[in-house]
Design a protein around this motif. Structure first.
Motif, mmCIF file in Angstrom:
data_model
loop_
_atom_site.group_PDB
_atom_site.id
_atom_site.type_symbol
_atom_site.label_atom_id
_atom_site.label_comp_id
_atom_site.label_asym_id
_atom_site.label_seq_id
_atom_site.Cartn_x
_atom_site.Cartn_y
_atom_site.Cartn_z
ATOM 1 N N LEU A 320 38.627 60.509 96.234
ATOM 2 C CA LEU A 320 39.704 59.522 96.178
ATOM 3 C C LEU A 320 40.901 60.064 95.396
ATOM 4 O O LEU A 320 42.060 59.854 95.785
ATOM 5 C CB LEU A 320 39.192 58.227 95.544
ATOM 6 C CG LEU A 320 38.074 57.492 96.295
ATOM 7 C CD1 LEU A 320 37.683 56.217 95.562
ATOM 8 C CD2 LEU A 320 38.488 57.185 97.727
ATOM 9 N N ASN A 323 42.647 62.693 97.473
ATOM 10 C CA ASN A 323 43.405 62.061 98.546
ATOM 11 C C ASN A 323 44.714 61.483 98.024
ATOM 12 O O ASN A 323 45.765 61.592 98.674
ATOM 13 C CB ASN A 323 42.556 60.969 99.195
ATOM 14 C CG ASN A 323 43.092 60.525 100.538
ATOM 15 O OD1 ASN A 323 43.058 61.258 101.510
ATOM 16 N ND2 ASN A 323 43.619 59.310 100.576
ATOM 17 N N ALA A 324 44.676 60.870 96.819
ATOM 18 C CA ALA A 324 45.886 60.291 96.235
ATOM 19 C C ALA A 324 46.921 61.362 95.906
ATOM 20 O O ALA A 324 48.128 61.176 96.099
ATOM 21 C CB ALA A 324 45.518 59.501 94.982
ATOM 22 N N GLY A 328 49.918 61.349 98.275
ATOM 23 C CA GLY A 328 50.824 60.468 97.540
ATOM 24 C C GLY A 328 51.742 61.164 96.575
ATOM 25 O O GLY A 328 52.973 60.981 96.624
ATOM 26 N N ILE A 338 48.298 58.958 88.264
ATOM 27 C CA ILE A 338 47.007 58.544 88.839
ATOM 28 C C ILE A 338 46.319 57.618 87.846
ATOM 29 O O ILE A 338 46.198 57.938 86.662
ATOM 30 C CB ILE A 338 46.107 59.761 89.127
ATOM 31 C CG1 ILE A 338 46.705 60.652 90.213
ATOM 32 C CG2 ILE A 338 44.699 59.313 89.522
ATOM 33 C CD1 ILE A 338 46.617 60.076 91.599
ATOM 34 N N ALA A 354 44.288 54.488 91.859
ATOM 35 C CA ALA A 354 45.608 54.057 92.301
ATOM 36 C C ALA A 354 46.642 55.125 91.955
ATOM 37 O O ALA A 354 46.466 55.894 91.007
ATOM 38 C CB ALA A 354 45.980 52.719 91.659
ATOM 39 N N ASP A 355 47.705 55.160 92.726
ATOM 40 C CA ASP A 355 48.804 56.089 92.452
ATOM 41 C C ASP A 355 50.125 55.402 92.757
ATOM 42 O O ASP A 355 50.151 54.348 93.416
ATOM 43 C CB ASP A 355 48.646 57.359 93.291
ATOM 44 C CG ASP A 355 48.835 57.096 94.773
ATOM 45 O OD1 ASP A 355 49.991 57.017 95.237
ATOM 46 O OD2 ASP A 355 47.813 56.967 95.494
ATOM 47 N N ILE A 391 41.371 50.183 101.058
ATOM 48 C CA ILE A 391 42.554 50.927 100.643
ATOM 49 C C ILE A 391 43.775 50.102 101.036
ATOM 50 O O ILE A 391 43.904 49.685 102.191
ATOM 51 C CB ILE A 391 42.578 52.343 101.264
ATOM 52 C CG1 ILE A 391 43.806 53.109 100.802
ATOM 53 C CG2 ILE A 391 42.459 52.305 102.776
ATOM 54 C CD1 ILE A 391 43.734 54.588 101.117
ATOM 55 N N ASN A 394 50.116 49.923 97.118
ATOM 56 C CA ASN A 394 50.416 49.565 95.735
ATOM 57 C C ASN A 394 51.899 49.197 95.642
ATOM 58 O O ASN A 394 52.685 49.552 96.528
ATOM 59 C CB ASN A 394 50.091 50.745 94.815
ATOM 60 C CG ASN A 394 49.877 50.293 93.377
ATOM 61 O OD1 ASN A 394 49.832 49.110 93.103
ATOM 62 N ND2 ASN A 394 49.726 51.249 92.481
ATOM 63 N N GLY A 398 53.034 53.657 96.427
ATOM 64 C CA GLY A 398 51.715 54.243 96.253
ATOM 65 C C GLY A 398 50.626 53.499 96.993
ATOM 66 O O GLY A 398 50.873 52.602 97.808
ATOM 67 N N VAL A 399 49.394 53.896 96.670
ATOM 68 C CA VAL A 399 48.209 53.375 97.341
ATOM 69 C C VAL A 399 47.133 53.100 96.301
ATOM 70 O O VAL A 399 47.051 53.804 95.276
ATOM 71 C CB VAL A 399 47.689 54.396 98.394
ATOM 72 C CG1 VAL A 399 46.318 53.997 98.923
ATOM 73 C CG2 VAL A 399 48.671 54.520 99.541
ATOM 74 N N ALA A 400 46.325 52.086 96.537
ATOM 75 C CA ALA A 400 45.170 51.785 95.678
ATOM 76 C C ALA A 400 43.915 51.772 96.549
ATOM 77 O O ALA A 400 43.827 51.006 97.508
ATOM 78 C CB ALA A 400 45.347 50.444 94.980
#
Length: 432
Positions: A320, A323-324, A328, A338, A354-355, A391, A394, A398-400
């Motif tokens: 994970l 991937n971030a 990201g 991160i 999360a990022d 997923i 954010n 970003g993405v969480a």
């Protein structure tokens, strides 16, 4: 042979006594025996002898031997079944229902008894015998089968009693031609056969489960093997580039790689790890990336000590994080942060990475999706429906990504959620 002779003599003696008593009554009523009574007496004795010989012959064919036990009108059998009481009772009831010519099956679950009435084979083809055939008109036409289940520890006993549906004194004059011996053996064979078939099915099911478990472990190992080399290849490629452009940093990267391998190699064949061990592995991974990204990479970890013993599939947390960073932070000018968060809610532990990188758009690099598919598949194989993965976007960027796994048993005291960074709170990090 002696048993059969004794049986024939006993039957003839009983009929002889009955004929003498009947002759006395006949003589008193009609002032003498007479030829008619003598003819009836001889006919009755002949039929009794013929019936006894037929009984002996048929039992001999059925049992293959002759002794007092198999020649008797009333038969008892006992069998041990390796199953629970209720299961054995249902099996006995099923067997008696399917016994040839059985009817009037009565079940008594409270007393663990099943009783059936079995019709004997009809020599008259369903027609009533002649009114002059008194022996046939008063013959026994049905037998009774009574099965009793005796509870035990791991196994149960079943006693089966097969007897004519008539009073016991009838045994002095009439024989069943082996019908109750046949009923007893039929019930015994059916119970043995069905119990053996059930045991074979359970054994086959256990073998299938063992095979499925072995295949699951093999698939998990294969999925893990797809994860681990990915990072190693990238790190060695970066070290090769730095060895030409910046040897000191290349040496530092290799040093961190050694630390990373110390956390990884002892568990390379284990599909499960703990959150604490995965965090140490991920920190070593991030130290390597910081050499390349510098201040563009920031890390914030908020994991309570009480949750560090939660089991996770090996390399999943790093997947994970990787991937971030790849999709990201690396594409984003200036990099980002991160967050690694963990909390327990009821019987679930959620771990979020999360990022504040590019998110699902805005210049994010397109991936193949293999890494996230790998995460979902490993969670399914390890926990079934008890785990989940989500997923989401954010905010503001970003993405969480969140995985939820079962909390360890016995459950620990609920952990108060740690304060979440503003970027994560504003993004409404969801836990799936």
């Amino acid at each position: 042979m002696s048993s059969s002779l004794i049986l024939i003599v006993r039957i003839l003696f009983a009929w002889a006594v009955a004929v003498l008593l009947a002759g006395s009554l006949w003589g008193w009523l009609f002032d003498g025996i007479g030829g008619v009574f003598a003819l009836l007496a001889v006919g009755a004795m002949a039929l009794a002898l013929l019936g006894a010989i037929t009984h002996v012959r048929r039992v001999s064919l059925l049992a293959g031997r002759l002794d007092a036990a198999v020649l008797a009108n009333r038969q008892q059998r006992r069998i041990e079944l390796p199953m629970e009481t209720v299961e054995a009772y249902e099996l006995v009831a099923e067997v008696l229902h399917h016994l040839p010519r059985s009817g009037d099956v009565e079940t008594s679950p409270g007393s663990l008894q099943v009783q059936a009435r079995v019709r004997r084979s009809d020599p008259f083809g369903g027609a009533r015998p002649s009114r002059w055939n008194l022996l046939a008109r008063f013959a026994v036409t049905h037998d009774r089968v009574l099965a009793t289940v005796h509870p035990g520890n791991g196994t149960v006993g079943v006693t089966v009693l097969c007897e004519p549906d008539a009073a016991h004194w009838v045994d002095l004059f009439a024989l069943d031609e082996g019908s109750n011996y046949q009923n007893a053996e039929s019930v015994l064979r059916a119970l043995s056969s069905k119990a053996a078939a059930q045991r074979r099915e359970e054994q086959a099911r256990a073998e299938r489960e063992a095979t499925d478990n072995a295949l699951t472990v093999a698939r998990l190992n294969l999925l893990q093997a797809q994860v681990e080399p990915h990072f190693l290849y990238n790190t060695l490629a970066n070290a090769q580039v730095l060895a030409r452009t910046d040897p000191p940093r290349a040496e530092q990267m290799l040093g961190h790689l050694i630390q990373y391998l110390r956390h990884s190699l002892p568990r390379e064949h284990d599909t499960l790890s703990t959150l604490g061990e995965e965090l140490e592995r991920t920190r070593a991974y991030l130290e390597i990336l910081k050499i390349r990204m510098g201040t563009r990479l920031q890390l914030q970890v908020e994991i309570p000590d009480a949750l560090k013993q939660v089991t996770l599939p090996s390399m999943m947390l790093q997947t994970l994080v990787e991937n971030a960073i790849k999709h990201g932070l690396e594409p984003k000018p200036g990099g980002g942060t991160i967050w690694i968060l963990a909390r327990q809610v009821d019987d679930q532990v959620t771990v979020t990475v999360a990022d504040d990188g590019c998110g699902f758009g805005d210049g994010a690099s397109a991936g193949t999706g293999i890494g996230l598919k790998n995460v979902r598949e490993r969670l399914r194989l390890t926990y079934g429906d008890a785990a989940s993965f989500s997923i989401v976007s954010n905010f503001p960027s970003g993405v969480a990504a969140t995985i939820a796994v079962p909390a360890p048993a016995p459950a620990t005291a609920p952990v108060q959620p740690p304060p979440v960074p503003a970027a994560a709170v504003d993004g409404g990090i969801h836990h799936g």
